[in-house]
Design a protein around this motif. Structure first.
Motif, PDB file in Angstrom:
ATOM      1  N   GLU A  56     -33.399 -10.320  -1.351  1.00 11.31           N
ATOM      2  CA  GLU A  56     -31.728 -11.407  -1.539  1.00 11.31           C
ATOM      3  C   GLU A  56     -32.261 -11.849  -0.309  1.00 11.31           C
ATOM      4  N   HIS A  57     -32.140 -10.727   0.690  1.00 13.22           N
ATOM      5  CA  HIS A  57     -32.095 -12.130   1.917  1.00 13.22           C
ATOM      6  C   HIS A  57     -33.061 -12.909   2.345  1.00 13.22           C
ATOM      7  N   PHE A  58     -34.681 -11.853   1.782  1.00 16.12           N
ATOM      8  CA  PHE A  58     -35.865 -13.304   1.836  1.00 16.12           C
ATOM      9  C   PHE A  58     -35.147 -14.622   0.840  1.00 16.12           C
ATOM     10  N   SER A  59     -35.151 -14.262   0.044  1.00  9.78           N
ATOM     11  CA  SER A  59     -34.699 -15.494  -1.113  1.00  9.78           C
ATOM     12  C   SER A  59     -33.321 -16.759  -0.364  1.00  9.78           C
TER      13      SER A  59
END
Length: 81
Positions: A56-59
């Motif tokens: 989620e963070h990377f996206s």
């Protein structure tokens, strides 16, 4: 491709001179370009160093970079007619 640089000058080569001009003359554009560069650097670092992070963070980082890229492109287009 993992670790690929997404420099604005590479993403929009025909606008290189305009990018430089707007960075020095338009504070909003300059701020967007700086944030884009920060995000690109952070994303590349996560990819290349295999730093643990959630999907989620990377996206979210990649989405923010894409939104900024789109905003930057529209600004460039608006200055070229």
């Amino acid at each position: 491709m993992l670790g690929e640089k997404h420099l604005l000058s590479h993403e929009f080569p025909k606008y290189s001179a305009l990018i430089d001009t707007l960075k020095s003359q338009n504070s909003d554009f300059c701020a967007s370009a700086k944030r884009y560069h920060q995000l690109d650097h952070k994303i590349r670092g996560l990819e290349l160093n295999k730093v643990p992070t959630t999907d989620e963070h990377f996206s979210a980082l990649k989405m923010e970079r894409a939104v900024l890229k789109d905003r930057i492109y529209h600004t460039l287009k608006s200055h070229t007619g």
